[in-house]
Design an enzyme around this catalytic site. Structure first.
Site, PDB file in Angstrom:
ATOM      1  N   HIS A 168      31.279  -8.970   4.688  1.00 14.27           N
ATOM      2  CA  HIS A 168      31.572  -8.832   3.253  1.00 14.27           C
ATOM      3  C   HIS A 168      32.594  -7.571   2.816  1.00 14.27           C
ATOM      4  O   HIS A 168      32.448  -6.904   2.687  1.00 14.27           O
ATOM      5  CB  HIS A 168      31.413  -8.984   1.602  1.00 14.27           C
ATOM      6  CG  HIS A 168      32.544  -9.388   0.572  1.00 14.27           C
ATOM      7  ND1 HIS A 168      32.406 -10.750   0.667  1.00 14.27           N
ATOM      8  CD2 HIS A 168      33.516  -8.760   0.530  1.00 14.27           C
ATOM      9  CE1 HIS A 168      33.420 -10.603  -0.263  1.00 14.27           C
ATOM     10  NE2 HIS A 168      33.935  -9.351  -1.007  1.00 14.27           N
TER      11      HIS A 168
ATOM     12  N   ASP B 116      33.699 -20.484   2.387  1.00 15.93           N
ATOM     13  CA  ASP B 116      33.107 -20.200   1.484  1.00 15.93           C
ATOM     14  C   ASP B 116      32.815 -21.013   0.451  1.00 15.93           C
ATOM     15  O   ASP B 116      32.788 -20.387  -0.646  1.00 15.93           O
ATOM     16  CB  ASP B 116      34.197 -19.056   1.229  1.00 15.93           C
ATOM     17  CG  ASP B 116      33.504 -17.552   0.496  1.00 15.93           C
ATOM     18  OD1 ASP B 116      32.249 -17.779   0.168  1.00 15.93           O
ATOM     19  OD2 ASP B 116      34.261 -16.463  -0.065  1.00 15.93           O
TER      20      ASP B 116
ATOM     21  N   HIS C 128      30.779 -22.885  -8.422  1.00 13.70           N
ATOM     22  CA  HIS C 128      30.317 -22.686 -10.013  1.00 13.70           C
ATOM     23  C   HIS C 128      30.939 -24.094 -10.976  1.00 13.70           C
ATOM     24  O   HIS C 128      31.322 -24.733 -11.019  1.00 13.70           O
ATOM     25  CB  HIS C 128      31.471 -21.534 -10.470  1.00 13.70           C
ATOM     26  CG  HIS C 128      31.001 -20.430  -9.654  1.00 13.70           C
ATOM     27  ND1 HIS C 128      30.150 -19.671  -9.511  1.00 13.70           N
ATOM     28  CD2 HIS C 128      32.016 -19.825  -8.586  1.00 13.70           C
ATOM     29  CE1 HIS C 128      30.176 -18.174  -8.894  1.00 13.70           C
ATOM     30  NE2 HIS C 128      31.400 -18.691  -7.854  1.00 13.70           N
TER      31      HIS C 128
HETATM   32  O1  DOR Z   1      34.559 -15.905  -3.850  1.00 14.58           O
HETATM   33  C1  DOR Z   1      33.620 -15.979  -3.518  1.00 14.58           C
HETATM   34  N1  DOR Z   1      32.141 -16.691  -4.555  1.00 14.58           N
HETATM   35  N2  DOR Z   1      33.521 -14.766  -2.690  1.00 14.58           N
HETATM   36  C2  DOR Z   1      31.839 -14.101  -2.698  1.00 14.58           C
HETATM   37  O2  DOR Z   1      31.936 -13.246  -1.495  1.00 14.58           O
HETATM   38  C3  DOR Z   1      31.180 -15.262  -3.352  1.00 14.58           C
HETATM   39  C4  DOR Z   1      31.644 -16.615  -2.842  1.00 14.58           C
HETATM   40  C5  DOR Z   1      29.816 -17.051  -4.671  1.00 14.58           C
HETATM   41  O3  DOR Z   1      28.839 -16.545  -4.451  1.00 14.58           O
HETATM   42  O4  DOR Z   1      30.480 -17.049  -5.639  1.00 14.58           O
END
Ligand code: DOR
Length: 432
Positions: A181, A307, A311
């Protein structure tokens, strides 16, 4: 499982064998038995794939499954169900769980949960350093033996050059992919979106493009000293694409991947302070987006990933500056890649399938990416013309943090087979 399954009349695209033709595919006992004339045998089950594209199962080499530790956002079960619904037969999951995947026990746990959940193959990516702290090397050898297919500290690139070089040297002994990263923390600071005019106007701290570029540049120096296969995660800047292009021209074993959001949106979309657009690396400038698209066109960028970063609603609903980075992507990536890359003619279908299946399988050294006779029957059926409206409420994922909700898109995975077993079948997919 029926012993034999015949997929008839589909356009079979298999970049691993340079196949692009309307042909039958015969699956026997979970493996590809034949493509073409040899496939025309009586089968226990047959499906008519007229108008569909039949490909080796899609592989997403960059997802976050949140298990262990954040099961309220995603589990291996829900994440792999989302993967199958998006057309993915395999995912590689990042180690930024809680606790992190930095031991053989953690890798074994993920594989066990995946075997139990079973909607898609799961290839764990082990942490490079203990606790992803960037200080002490993790038990890389033991994790490799337990089944980790690649290594990365994920969300945090290794800032210390000495530690990074040691990790690269050690990893080169196992010929596993080193995934970084790329973001220099001293340049990124507490930034929460791309540094640029929009961030200035919004009064938000920015993450400059050079935070990515500097680490890619340093790492290309280090990887040559270490002899490791080096992969830039979610590339987002013109500068990084240019560095990878130059490294490839020199014959270095440097590869990279890109996400749909970095091809379809710029930082200007953050102007409403909506944290659904907060992602790391951040949405960048028009020039960066154009450079990423050019990187796909000329082959600098190897793979397409999501990616997928689930959340919870409460977390994402905080103020932009305090909300977590990330957006989900498994159930929306395919049509978005069609929109960004195939529809405008940047790449054709065989290139798309190569970037979403064959190439990630090669880089990770995992099964899949091919419809070769004898290979496990991991197959995706795609309706390239299906027009549908994304509805986050229908997602298999436990999370809803998508910027694409209510968008009308074209192209959909309508059937996903792993080892010849249906893991997803669209309601409108004609029964055989
Ligand atoms: O936006 C992101 N979320 N970038 C990352 O590198 C980690 C990821 C996460 O794990 O939420």
């Amino acid at each position: 499982m029926p012993e034999t399954l015949l997929i008839k009349n589909g356009r079979v695209i298999d970049p691993s064998q340079s196949v692009d033709e309307v042909a039958p595919v015969l699956i026997r006992d979970g493996r590809i038995a034949a493509i073409g004339r040899g496939a025309l045998a009586a089968a226990d089950q047959a499906v008519d794939a007229t108008g569909l594209i039949v490909t080796p199962g899609l592989i997403d080499m960059h997802v976050h499954l949140r298990e262990p530790g954040q099961e309220e956002c995603e589990t291996i079960e829900s994440g792999t169900a989302a993967a199958a619904a998006g057309g993915f037969t395999a995912v590689a999951c990042m180690p930024n769980t809680n606790p992190p995947l930095d031991s053989d026990a953690a890798i074994e746990f993920v594989l066990r949960q995946a075997a139990r959940a079973g909607s898609a193959r799961v290839h764990p990516i082990g942490a490079l350093t203990s606790g992803r702290q960037g200080k002490e090397l993790a038990e890389i050898g033991m994790m490799a033996r337990a089944g980790a297919v690649a290594f990365s500290d994920d969300g945090a690139g290794i800032a210390d050059a000495g530690v990074c070089l040691r990790a690269m040297r050690y990893l080169s002994m196992f010929d596993k992919l080193f995934i970084q990263h790329c973001e220099d923390p001293t340049l990124a600071g507490s930034g929460c979106m791309n540094a640029g005019p929009t961030a200035t106007r919004l009064g938000l701290p920015g993450i400059p493009a050079i935070a990515e570029v500097v680490m890619v540049q340093r790492d290309i120096t280090l990887m040559q000293a270490a002899g490791v296969r080096y992969h830039v995660a979610h590339v987002s800047t013109a500068g990084a694409v240019e560095l990878v292009r130059a490294a490839k021209a020199k014959g270095l074993r440097v590869t990279c991947e890109v996400c749909p959001h970095h091809l379809l949106m710029t930082d200007e979309i953050c102007a409403g302070y909506d944290s659904v657009y907060k992602v790391n690396p951040p949405l960048r400038s028009r020039a960066d987006v154009d450079a990423c698209i050019e990187g796909v066109r000329d082959g600098t960028i190897d793979c397409l990933v999501t990616d997928h970063a689930p959340h919870g609603k409460e977390d994402k609903e905080r103020e932009f500056q305090y909300a977590p980075f990330g957006m989900i992507g498994l159930e929306t990536a395919l049509p978005l890649y069609i929109e960004a890359l195939v529809a405008p003619g940047v790449i054709d279908w065989p290139r798309l399938v190569r970037m979403l299946s064959t190439r990630p399988a090669e880089l990770l050294g995992v099964t899949g990416g091919t419809l070769r006779e004898g290979a496990p029957a991991d197959v995706t059926l795609i309706d390239p013309e299906r027009i549908w409206t994304i509805d986050a409420e229908q997602f298999r994922s436990k999370s809803r943090n998508t910027p694409w909700n209510k968008r009308t898109v074209r192209g959909k995975a309508v059937g996903t087979l792993v080892d010849g077993v249906w893991k997803y079948r669209d309601a409108a997919f004609p029964a055989g």
